[in-house]
Write a protein that holds these residues in place. Sequence first.
Motif, short mmCIF file in Angstrom:
data_model
loop_
_atom_site.label_atom_id
_atom_site.label_comp_id
_atom_site.label_asym_id
_atom_site.label_seq_id
_atom_site.Cartn_x
_atom_site.Cartn_y
_atom_site.Cartn_z
N GLN A 209 -0.46 11.59 20.06
CA GLN A 209 -0.98 12.34 18.92
C GLN A 209 -0.97 11.49 17.65
OE1 GLN A 209 -2.09 15.60 19.39
NE2 GLN A 209 -1.65 15.14 21.54
N VAL A 210 -1.86 11.82 16.73
CA VAL A 210 -1.82 11.24 15.40
C VAL A 210 -0.66 11.87 14.64
CG1 VAL A 210 -3.04 11.00 13.20
CG2 VAL A 210 -4.30 10.79 15.37
N VAL A 211 0.09 11.06 13.90
CA VAL A 211 1.25 11.55 13.14
C VAL A 211 0.92 11.50 11.67
CG1 VAL A 211 3.67 11.16 12.57
CG2 VAL A 211 2.88 10.81 14.92
N ASN A 212 1.11 12.62 10.98
CA ASN A 212 0.89 12.70 9.55
C ASN A 212 2.16 12.30 8.81
OD1 ASN A 212 -1.83 13.73 9.66
ND2 ASN A 212 -0.97 15.71 10.22
N LEU A 213 1.97 11.58 7.69
CA LEU A 213 3.09 11.18 6.86
C LEU A 213 2.98 11.82 5.49
CD1 LEU A 213 2.90 8.87 9.12
CD2 LEU A 213 4.14 7.47 7.48
N PRO A 214 4.09 12.05 4.77
CA PRO A 214 5.44 11.69 5.17
C PRO A 214 5.96 12.60 6.28
CG PRO A 214 5.51 12.89 3.12
CD PRO A 214 4.05 12.64 3.42
N GLU B 193 8.65 4.63 12.93
CA GLU B 193 9.02 5.89 13.57
C GLU B 193 7.77 6.70 13.92
OE1 GLU B 193 12.37 9.01 14.04
OE2 GLU B 193 12.32 6.83 13.98
N ALA B 194 6.82 6.76 13.00
CA ALA B 194 5.58 7.47 13.26
C ALA B 194 4.81 6.81 14.40
CB ALA B 194 4.73 7.51 12.00
N GLY B 195 4.83 5.47 14.43
CA GLY B 195 4.17 4.75 15.51
C GLY B 195 4.79 5.06 16.86
N LEU B 196 6.12 5.11 16.89
CA LEU B 196 6.81 5.41 18.14
C LEU B 196 6.48 6.83 18.61
CD1 LEU B 196 8.90 4.36 20.21
CD2 LEU B 196 10.68 5.36 18.76
N VAL B 197 6.52 7.78 17.69
CA VAL B 197 6.21 9.16 18.03
C VAL B 197 4.76 9.28 18.52
CG1 VAL B 197 5.92 11.49 17.10
CG2 VAL B 197 7.94 10.14 16.50
N LEU C 187 0.79 -1.22 0.00
CA LEU C 187 0.00 0.00 0.00
C LEU C 187 0.82 1.28 0.00
CD1 LEU C 187 -2.57 -1.17 2.72
CD2 LEU C 187 -2.94 -1.14 0.24
N GLY C 188 2.14 1.17 0.23
CA GLY C 188 2.98 2.35 0.29
C GLY C 188 2.93 3.00 1.67
N LEU C 189 3.24 4.29 1.71
CA LEU C 189 3.18 5.02 2.97
C LEU C 189 1.74 5.42 3.28
CD1 LEU C 189 6.19 7.52 2.98
CD2 LEU C 189 5.83 5.60 4.53
N PRO C 190 1.32 5.23 4.53
CA PRO C 190 -0.01 5.71 4.91
C PRO C 190 -0.04 7.23 5.02
CG PRO C 190 1.13 4.86 6.84
CD PRO C 190 2.02 4.60 5.65
N GLU C 191 -1.24 7.76 5.14
CA GLU C 191 -1.41 9.20 5.34
C GLU C 191 -1.23 9.58 6.81
OE1 GLU C 191 -5.28 10.02 3.85
OE2 GLU C 191 -4.71 9.75 1.74
N GLN C 192 -1.69 8.70 7.70
CA GLN C 192 -1.63 8.97 9.13
C GLN C 192 -1.32 7.68 9.89
OE1 GLN C 192 -5.61 10.68 9.70
NE2 GLN C 192 -4.64 12.66 10.11
N VAL C 193 -0.70 7.86 11.04
CA VAL C 193 -0.39 6.74 11.93
C VAL C 193 -0.76 7.13 13.35
CG1 VAL C 193 1.49 5.47 13.03
CG2 VAL C 193 1.44 5.69 10.54
N THR C 194 -1.41 6.22 14.04
CA THR C 194 -1.63 6.37 15.48
C THR C 194 -1.25 5.06 16.15
OG1 THR C 194 -3.18 7.09 17.19
CG2 THR C 194 -4.05 5.67 15.46
N ALA C 195 -0.72 5.14 17.35
CA ALA C 195 -0.18 3.93 17.96
C ALA C 195 -0.23 4.02 19.48
CB ALA C 195 1.26 3.71 17.50
N PHE C 196 -0.11 2.85 20.10
CA PHE C 196 -0.02 2.73 21.55
C PHE C 196 1.02 1.67 21.87
CE2 PHE C 196 -4.31 4.00 20.45
CZ PHE C 196 -4.55 5.07 21.31
#
Length: 339
Positions: free
Chosen positions: A332-337, A322-326, A199-208
């Motif tokens: 917070q939700v992290v926007n990519l790239p 990296e986005a998941g860790l942040v 799928l490539g890079l997602p638009e957003q990542v959220t993680a716990f």
Amino acid sequence: MSKTYRVGFASLVHDHVWGELNRWKEHPNVEIVAAGDVNAELRDQFKSETGVENVYDSWQEMLDKEELDIIQACAENNAGPEIVEAAASKGVHVVSEKPMSARLSQADQMLNTAQNAGISLMINWPTAWSPALNTAMQLIKDGVIGDVFYFKWRSAHNGPKEIGCSRYFYEWLYDEEKNGAGALMDYCCYCADMCAYLLGLPEQVTAFRGTFVKDYPLPDDNAVILMKYGNAFGITEASWTQKTGYVTPNPVVYGTEGALTVTGNQVNLNPAGGDAQTIDPDPIPEGKRNAPEYLIHCLETGEPIDGLCCPYVSRDAQEILEAGLVSADSGQVVNLPMT
């Protein structure tokens, strides 16, 4: 094929090294030349398993003193840039164990170094050599279940120490600087790589992430990363506290024209409006069955390294991690790239 590839091992602290060592030994066009590691016990194990006496107190010394074609890197995640830079300065190709690095900046450095030097860089993902998973990925790429809108993968066991990993391995897995996180980096990485490939890079990542069960210091023992694409979710789960085997198929994939799962070495296909099918996967063709075979195949044919082990895909997987860790640490939700 007539060339004999001289292979050296840069560090021995990643427990995958011993399985990979056997695969290098089996390749008819490989000469295992040397290894470098700071741990005498691991150097002795290497000599015992290979009969090769050329072992050094560091991989740097090995690279200085030996003429090599390929380095198998089995070091801490954050050691990747230094190994690739040193190898590239001598025109030596590198295959490094998953994930690509501990941080996105390190993955970018590795990729740029390899590109500028014209060496091949492969990231070895064990998932790449599964016949069932290869068949599933090909069916997805062929559009058999339509457009994917949900991909979930869970990687889990009861923890590196508990399942018998060597202390040389788990000690750095429990070190956030060397590993990048805990279970999040070690086990969320597999699905991050698969989603990056499909799928490539997602638009957003959220993680716990959190330490839920273990009673000794470590960065985290459970983690979840949710990737939001334009029209899809990717979900990667990691656990170092699961005492049982998998109780659900892995992965679970839904598309606009059906669903697909993998159970053991079988692919389960449920087309929309059709009968469920169980597919026995085709064997992976010679030259692509494991990391040593595939790297040498690409060197011999000039084909680019593709699929899950492609360094560009692995770099994007690192950005997801990296986005998941942040996200996990900031809430917070992290926007990519990100860059």
